[in-house]
Design a protein around this motif. Sequence first.
Motif, PDB file in Angstrom:
ATOM      1  N   HIS A   1      -7.534  -1.882  -2.707  1.00 13.19           N
ATOM      2  CA  HIS A   1      -6.444  -1.169  -3.354  1.00 13.19           C
ATOM      3  C   HIS A   1      -6.314  -1.703  -4.772  1.00 13.19           C
ATOM      4  O   HIS A   1      -6.971  -2.673  -5.133  1.00 13.19           O
ATOM      5  CB  HIS A   1      -5.130  -1.299  -2.575  1.00 13.19           C
ATOM      6  CG  HIS A   1      -4.524  -2.654  -2.608  1.00 13.19           C
ATOM      7  ND1 HIS A   1      -4.955  -3.679  -1.816  1.00 13.19           N
ATOM      8  CD2 HIS A   1      -3.530  -3.155  -3.366  1.00 13.19           C
ATOM      9  CE1 HIS A   1      -4.246  -4.761  -2.068  1.00 13.19           C
ATOM     10  NE2 HIS A   1      -3.373  -4.481  -3.014  1.00 13.19           N
TER      11      HIS A   1
ATOM     12  N   THR B   1      -0.443  -1.081  -5.391  1.00 11.85           N
ATOM     13  CA  THR B   1       0.725  -1.946  -5.310  1.00 11.85           C
ATOM     14  C   THR B   1       1.258  -2.241  -6.699  1.00 11.85           C
ATOM     15  O   THR B   1       0.484  -2.461  -7.628  1.00 11.85           O
ATOM     16  CB  THR B   1       0.347  -3.282  -4.619  1.00 11.85           C
ATOM     17  OG1 THR B   1      -0.187  -3.000  -3.331  1.00 11.85           O
ATOM     18  CG2 THR B   1       1.545  -4.196  -4.482  1.00 11.85           C
TER      19      THR B   1
ATOM     20  N   TRP C   1      -4.087   3.745   5.554  1.00 16.72           N
ATOM     21  CA  TRP C   1      -3.258   2.552   5.415  1.00 16.72           C
ATOM     22  C   TRP C   1      -1.810   2.952   5.222  1.00 16.72           C
ATOM     23  O   TRP C   1      -1.547   3.947   4.557  1.00 16.72           O
ATOM     24  CB  TRP C   1      -3.754   1.742   4.201  1.00 16.72           C
ATOM     25  CG  TRP C   1      -3.042   0.446   4.021  1.00 16.72           C
ATOM     26  CD1 TRP C   1      -3.319  -0.726   4.647  1.00 16.72           C
ATOM     27  CD2 TRP C   1      -1.937   0.205   3.170  1.00 16.72           C
ATOM     28  NE1 TRP C   1      -2.441  -1.686   4.230  1.00 16.72           N
ATOM     29  CE2 TRP C   1      -1.571  -1.143   3.325  1.00 16.72           C
ATOM     30  CE3 TRP C   1      -1.190   0.978   2.302  1.00 16.72           C
ATOM     31  CZ2 TRP C   1      -0.524  -1.730   2.645  1.00 16.72           C
ATOM     32  CZ3 TRP C   1      -0.139   0.404   1.620  1.00 16.72           C
ATOM     33  CH2 TRP C   1       0.178  -0.941   1.790  1.00 16.72           C
TER      34      TRP C   1
ATOM     35  N   LEU D   1      -6.512  -2.343   5.421  1.00 10.89           N
ATOM     36  CA  LEU D   1      -6.715  -2.045   4.019  1.00 10.89           C
ATOM     37  C   LEU D   1      -7.969  -2.770   3.530  1.00 10.89           C
ATOM     38  O   LEU D   1      -8.073  -3.978   3.633  1.00 10.89           O
ATOM     39  CB  LEU D   1      -5.485  -2.517   3.240  1.00 10.89           C
ATOM     40  CG  LEU D   1      -5.506  -2.339   1.743  1.00 10.89           C
ATOM     41  CD1 LEU D   1      -5.579  -0.851   1.397  1.00 10.89           C
ATOM     42  CD2 LEU D   1      -4.249  -2.941   1.156  1.00 10.89           C
TER      43      LEU D   1
ATOM     44  N   HIS E   1      -4.675   7.384  -1.931  1.00 10.15           N
ATOM     45  CA  HIS E   1      -5.152   6.019  -2.180  1.00 10.15           C
ATOM     46  C   HIS E   1      -3.959   5.098  -2.393  1.00 10.15           C
ATOM     47  O   HIS E   1      -3.018   5.457  -3.095  1.00 10.15           O
ATOM     48  CB  HIS E   1      -6.037   5.971  -3.427  1.00 10.15           C
ATOM     49  CG  HIS E   1      -7.219   6.862  -3.358  1.00 10.15           C
ATOM     50  ND1 HIS E   1      -7.245   8.074  -3.997  1.00 10.15           N
ATOM     51  CD2 HIS E   1      -8.390   6.730  -2.706  1.00 10.15           C
ATOM     52  CE1 HIS E   1      -8.403   8.660  -3.760  1.00 10.15           C
ATOM     53  NE2 HIS E   1      -9.113   7.867  -2.972  1.00 10.15           N
ATOM     54  N   SER E   2      -4.021   3.923  -1.821  1.00 10.62           N
ATOM     55  CA  SER E   2      -2.897   2.994  -1.945  1.00 10.62           C
ATOM     56  C   SER E   2      -3.034   2.125  -3.183  1.00 10.62           C
ATOM     57  O   SER E   2      -4.126   1.831  -3.646  1.00 10.62           O
ATOM     58  CB  SER E   2      -2.793   2.121  -0.703  1.00 10.62           C
ATOM     59  OG  SER E   2      -3.961   1.344  -0.556  1.00 10.62           O
TER      60      SER E   2
ATOM     61  N   GLY F   1       4.450  -0.980  -2.223  1.00 14.85           N
ATOM     62  CA  GLY F   1       3.237  -0.199  -1.996  1.00 14.85           C
ATOM     63  C   GLY F   1       3.480   1.285  -2.209  1.00 14.85           C
ATOM     64  O   GLY F   1       4.558   1.803  -1.888  1.00 14.85           O
ATOM     65  N   TYR F   2       2.474   1.973  -2.745  1.00 16.26           N
ATOM     66  CA  TYR F   2       2.550   3.405  -3.031  1.00 16.26           C
ATOM     67  C   TYR F   2       1.233   4.067  -2.688  1.00 16.26           C
ATOM     68  O   TYR F   2       0.206   3.410  -2.543  1.00 16.26           O
ATOM     69  CB  TYR F   2       2.851   3.644  -4.521  1.00 16.26           C
ATOM     70  CG  TYR F   2       4.157   3.062  -4.934  1.00 16.26           C
ATOM     71  CD1 TYR F   2       5.327   3.803  -4.851  1.00 16.26           C
ATOM     72  CD2 TYR F   2       4.238   1.749  -5.364  1.00 16.26           C
ATOM     73  CE1 TYR F   2       6.545   3.249  -5.193  1.00 16.26           C
ATOM     74  CE2 TYR F   2       5.455   1.186  -5.708  1.00 16.26           C
ATOM     75  CZ  TYR F   2       6.597   1.936  -5.622  1.00 16.26           C
ATOM     76  OH  TYR F   2       7.800   1.385  -5.940  1.00 16.26           O
ATOM     77  N   ALA F   3       1.263   5.392  -2.611  1.00 20.84           N
ATOM     78  CA  ALA F   3       0.050   6.194  -2.480  1.00 20.84           C
ATOM     79  C   ALA F   3       0.019   7.180  -3.635  1.00 20.84           C
ATOM     80  O   ALA F   3       1.056   7.741  -4.012  1.00 20.84           O
ATOM     81  CB  ALA F   3       0.035   6.947  -1.153  1.00 20.84           C
TER      82      ALA F   3
ATOM     83  N   LEU G   1       4.996   3.818   0.017  1.00 17.65           N
ATOM     84  CA  LEU G   1       4.462   3.553   1.355  1.00 17.65           C
ATOM     85  C   LEU G   1       5.317   2.550   2.102  1.00 17.65           C
ATOM     86  O   LEU G   1       5.338   2.542   3.313  1.00 17.65           O
ATOM     87  CB  LEU G   1       3.028   3.006   1.271  1.00 17.65           C
ATOM     88  CG  LEU G   1       1.971   3.979   0.796  1.00 17.65           C
ATOM     89  CD1 LEU G   1       0.636   3.257   0.671  1.00 17.65           C
ATOM     90  CD2 LEU G   1       1.853   5.163   1.749  1.00 17.65           C
TER      91      LEU G   1
END
Length: 130
Positions: free
Chosen positions: A72, A118, A62, A69, A115-116, A108-110, A95
């Motif tokens: 998350h 928010t 994603w 997705l 793994h994503s 959004g981040y990983a 992200l």
Amino acid sequence: MPLVKAGYVVLDCAEPEKLAVFYKELLEGEQTEATANRVEIQGADGTRLAFRRDMNATPPSWPRPENSLQAHIDFVVDDLDAVERRIVGLGGRPLEAKEAPGPYEERGYADPSGHSFTLRRVTASAPKQG
């Protein structure tokens, strides 16, 4: 007495010990249990996460459109910039660079395993668009 004692969001990853440290530090929590193949943490706010060893784990792809997705984690925060600095300092990465439109702000981040998740200023109530 409830039938279910506790619920965890479980993330599969190659190195559960390392990923648990990332989330433990982000959530200012503590490790509650660890075995050779699973680590559990609880954040200061009560959030419970577990990390399960999967030697064949591959990072989610994603936000590529061909792999939508499926799941998350959302974290509600007051200061998006401060939490972003902490995420990057712990080894996570943004992200999405743009602010989301609508009644709430989100980013959004990983995590270090891909793994994503928010960050949101307020809890979302509208369906995902796009």
